[in-house]
Motif scaffolding. Structure first.
Motif, mmCIF file in Angstrom:
data_model
loop_
_atom_site.group_PDB
_atom_site.id
_atom_site.type_symbol
_atom_site.label_atom_id
_atom_site.label_comp_id
_atom_site.label_asym_id
_atom_site.label_seq_id
_atom_site.Cartn_x
_atom_site.Cartn_y
_atom_site.Cartn_z
ATOM 1 N N GLY A 87 23.614 92.075 8.978
ATOM 2 C CA GLY A 87 24.428 93.632 9.113
ATOM 3 C C GLY A 87 25.523 93.943 9.907
ATOM 4 O O GLY A 87 25.913 95.047 9.933
ATOM 5 N N GLY A 88 25.543 93.142 10.959
ATOM 6 C CA GLY A 88 26.841 93.558 11.854
ATOM 7 C C GLY A 88 26.918 92.147 12.983
ATOM 8 O O GLY A 88 26.069 91.218 12.884
ATOM 9 N N ILE A 89 28.098 92.183 13.585
ATOM 10 C CA ILE A 89 28.122 91.291 14.699
ATOM 11 C C ILE A 89 28.944 91.854 15.926
ATOM 12 O O ILE A 89 29.649 92.791 16.022
ATOM 13 N N ASP A 90 28.027 91.451 17.135
ATOM 14 C CA ASP A 90 28.257 92.169 18.424
ATOM 15 C C ASP A 90 29.010 91.187 19.198
ATOM 16 O O ASP A 90 30.092 91.656 20.033
ATOM 17 N N ILE A 91 29.021 89.990 19.240
ATOM 18 C CA ILE A 91 29.629 89.103 20.212
ATOM 19 C C ILE A 91 29.797 87.693 19.377
ATOM 20 O O ILE A 91 29.015 87.214 18.545
ATOM 21 N N ALA A 92 31.175 87.292 19.426
ATOM 22 C CA ALA A 92 31.668 86.056 18.876
ATOM 23 C C ALA A 92 32.239 85.280 20.051
ATOM 24 O O ALA A 92 32.922 85.438 20.692
ATOM 25 N N ILE A 93 31.719 83.694 20.084
ATOM 26 C CA ILE A 93 31.956 82.884 21.001
ATOM 27 C C ILE A 93 32.379 81.491 20.189
ATOM 28 O O ILE A 93 31.681 80.995 19.477
ATOM 29 N N ASN A 94 33.661 81.056 20.742
ATOM 30 C CA ASN A 94 33.912 79.831 20.195
ATOM 31 C C ASN A 94 34.003 78.653 21.117
ATOM 32 O O ASN A 94 34.896 78.682 22.122
ATOM 33 N N THR A 95 33.205 77.658 21.051
ATOM 34 C CA THR A 95 33.090 76.534 21.905
ATOM 35 C C THR A 95 33.734 75.263 21.294
ATOM 36 O O THR A 95 33.637 74.011 21.752
ATOM 37 N N VAL A 96 34.269 75.348 20.163
ATOM 38 C CA VAL A 96 34.886 74.213 19.374
ATOM 39 C C VAL A 96 36.083 73.734 20.139
ATOM 40 O O VAL A 96 36.958 74.491 20.351
ATOM 41 N N GLY A 97 36.271 72.356 20.065
ATOM 42 C CA GLY A 97 37.211 71.801 20.709
ATOM 43 C C GLY A 97 37.191 70.232 20.591
ATOM 44 O O GLY A 97 36.102 69.469 20.201
ATOM 45 N N LYS A 98 38.275 69.452 20.735
ATOM 46 C CA LYS A 98 38.239 67.944 20.649
ATOM 47 C C LYS A 98 39.327 67.536 21.463
ATOM 48 O O LYS A 98 40.512 67.908 21.708
ATOM 49 N N VAL A 99 39.090 66.288 22.344
ATOM 50 C CA VAL A 99 39.881 65.787 23.492
ATOM 51 C C VAL A 99 40.495 64.601 22.790
ATOM 52 O O VAL A 99 40.081 64.001 22.083
ATOM 53 N N LEU A 100 41.756 64.293 23.253
ATOM 54 C CA LEU A 100 42.396 63.222 22.891
ATOM 55 C C LEU A 100 43.192 62.807 24.215
ATOM 56 O O LEU A 100 43.849 63.230 24.815
ATOM 57 N N LYS A 101 42.693 61.457 24.715
ATOM 58 C CA LYS A 101 43.601 61.104 25.955
ATOM 59 C C LYS A 101 44.360 59.975 25.483
ATOM 60 O O LYS A 101 43.735 58.948 25.169
ATOM 61 N N LYS A 102 45.620 60.260 25.445
ATOM 62 C CA LYS A 102 46.561 59.121 24.950
ATOM 63 C C LYS A 102 47.895 59.313 25.517
ATOM 64 O O LYS A 102 48.206 60.558 25.683
ATOM 65 N N PRO A 103 48.625 58.014 25.688
ATOM 66 C CA PRO A 103 50.006 58.338 26.076
ATOM 67 C C PRO A 103 51.033 59.245 25.117
ATOM 68 O O PRO A 103 50.691 59.076 24.044
ATOM 69 N N PHE A 104 51.637 59.887 25.754
ATOM 70 C CA PHE A 104 52.724 60.901 25.027
ATOM 71 C C PHE A 104 53.218 59.851 23.995
ATOM 72 O O PHE A 104 53.271 60.423 22.560
ATOM 73 N N ASP A 106 52.357 57.151 22.250
ATOM 74 C CA ASP A 106 51.578 56.479 21.427
ATOM 75 C C ASP A 106 50.907 57.663 20.317
ATOM 76 O O ASP A 106 50.272 57.122 19.499
ATOM 77 N N THR A 107 51.199 58.861 20.645
ATOM 78 C CA THR A 107 50.536 59.930 19.830
ATOM 79 C C THR A 107 51.071 59.953 18.404
ATOM 80 O O THR A 107 52.206 59.849 18.336
ATOM 81 N N THR A 108 50.120 59.911 17.218
ATOM 82 C CA THR A 108 50.671 59.918 16.008
ATOM 83 C C THR A 108 50.771 61.305 15.506
ATOM 84 O O THR A 108 50.286 62.320 15.928
ATOM 85 N N GLU A 109 51.430 61.371 14.388
ATOM 86 C CA GLU A 109 51.552 62.770 13.822
ATOM 87 C C GLU A 109 50.150 63.461 13.461
ATOM 88 O O GLU A 109 49.883 64.384 13.336
ATOM 89 N N ALA A 110 49.518 62.348 12.708
ATOM 90 C CA ALA A 110 48.000 62.680 12.227
ATOM 91 C C ALA A 110 47.180 63.223 13.436
ATOM 92 O O ALA A 110 46.581 64.199 13.396
ATOM 93 N N GLU A 111 47.213 62.567 14.499
ATOM 94 C CA GLU A 111 46.561 62.752 15.939
ATOM 95 C C GLU A 111 46.852 64.259 16.244
ATOM 96 O O GLU A 111 46.230 65.249 16.648
ATOM 97 N N TYR A 112 48.342 64.320 16.186
ATOM 98 C CA TYR A 112 49.092 65.833 16.805
ATOM 99 C C TYR A 112 48.313 66.716 15.766
ATOM 100 O O TYR A 112 47.732 67.817 16.321
ATOM 101 N N ASP A 113 48.451 66.778 14.365
ATOM 102 C CA ASP A 113 48.085 67.679 13.476
ATOM 103 C C ASP A 113 46.486 68.003 13.649
ATOM 104 O O ASP A 113 46.052 69.090 13.750
ATOM 105 N N SER A 114 45.766 66.877 14.028
ATOM 106 C CA SER A 114 44.238 67.155 14.030
ATOM 107 C C SER A 114 43.982 67.729 15.389
ATOM 108 O O SER A 114 43.108 68.855 15.263
#
Length: 251
Positions: A87-104, A106-114
């Motif tokens: 019936g209601g929401i008081d607090i919203a927390i977003n912990t979502v994330g993804k790490v990519l460790k890669k040389p500049f 070598d990064t593909t367009e698909a990886e950038y978009d993701s």
């Protein structure tokens, strides 16, 4: 001064089934809050179900929502199903994330978009939906990264796609402030969770452990109380990114 007791309040957590999100879900349940817990896919279902069982064992209510939040309609559904449940929401927390460790180079367009979709787009539309659907006096918090203050290579897409969240936070806090809604971001150092180790060699792990002034990786037990503070007693802090990393960076 607001009533910052969470007993009976509804708390929605993206990525709330495991790691930091799971700890937050359990901590808030122990304080009497009702939990809407998101998890991404079948691979995290078991962890999410265990977290939900712990929430219910605390004597409070909770439910699970599964969905890929890069499909923005799933963010809308998550908020709408929470409203339908509670019936209601008081607090919203977003912990979502993804790490990519890669040389500049070598990064593909698909990886950038993701990386853009998961770290920036989800954060933007999560905050947007929270602004539309939170009760007046609500609280919003997003997990980012202390790499935003680091001078380093190899994390161009991870830090680069978390960086916009700092301004999303400022802008949203300004726009939602008249309704008493505070908006913050928390930037942990490298956290001692499976989220971290998948990207790092043994040598890099050793470096990250040695890089903080207080020595060692960031423990989720040290981050959860800060998030909990910001969405309760610390509500007067708004529009800011709080760096919590044991001296891993000076900001």
């Amino acid at each position: 001064m607001e009533n910052t007791n969470v007993k009976g309040k509804v708390i929605l957590i993206a990525g709330g089934g495991k790691n930091l999100g799971g700890l937050l879900s359990r901590d808030f349940a122990a304080r009497g809050a009702k939990l809407a817990i998101h998890y991404n896919s079948e691979s995290s279902r078991v962890d999410a179900e265990k977290t939900l069982a712990d929430v219910r064992d605390s004597g409070t209510e909770g439910f699970l929502f599964q969905g890929d939040l890069t499909n923005i309609s799933n963010i809308t559904r998550f908020f709408d199903e929470t409203l339908a449940h509670f019936g209601g929401i008081d607090i919203a927390i977003n912990t979502v994330g993804k790490v990519l460790k890669k040389p500049f180079g070598d990064t593909t367009e698909a990886e950038y978009d993701s990386m853009s979709d998961i770290n920036a787009k989800v954060a933007y539309f999560f905050i947007q939906e929270a602004g539309k659907k939170l009760n007046d006096g609500g609280k919003i918090c997003t997990i980012v990264t202390s790499l935003l203050a680091a001078y380093t290579g190899l994390y161009s897409t991870y830090a680069g796609m978390k960086a916009p969240v700092e301004h999303f936070t400022r802008a949203a806090s300004k726009e939602f402030g008249p309704r008493g809604i505070s908006v913050t971001a928390v930037a942990p150092g490298p956290m001692d969770t499976p989220f971290f180790y998948g990207q790092e060699s043994a040598e890099a792990v050793a470096y990250h452990k040695s890089a903080s002034a207080l020595s060692g990786l960031t423990d989720i037990q040290d981050i959860a109380p800060l998030v909990e503070f910001l969405v309760t007693d610390g509500w007067w802090i708004t529009g800011q990114t709080i760096f919590a990393n044991g001296g891993y960076t000076t900001r």
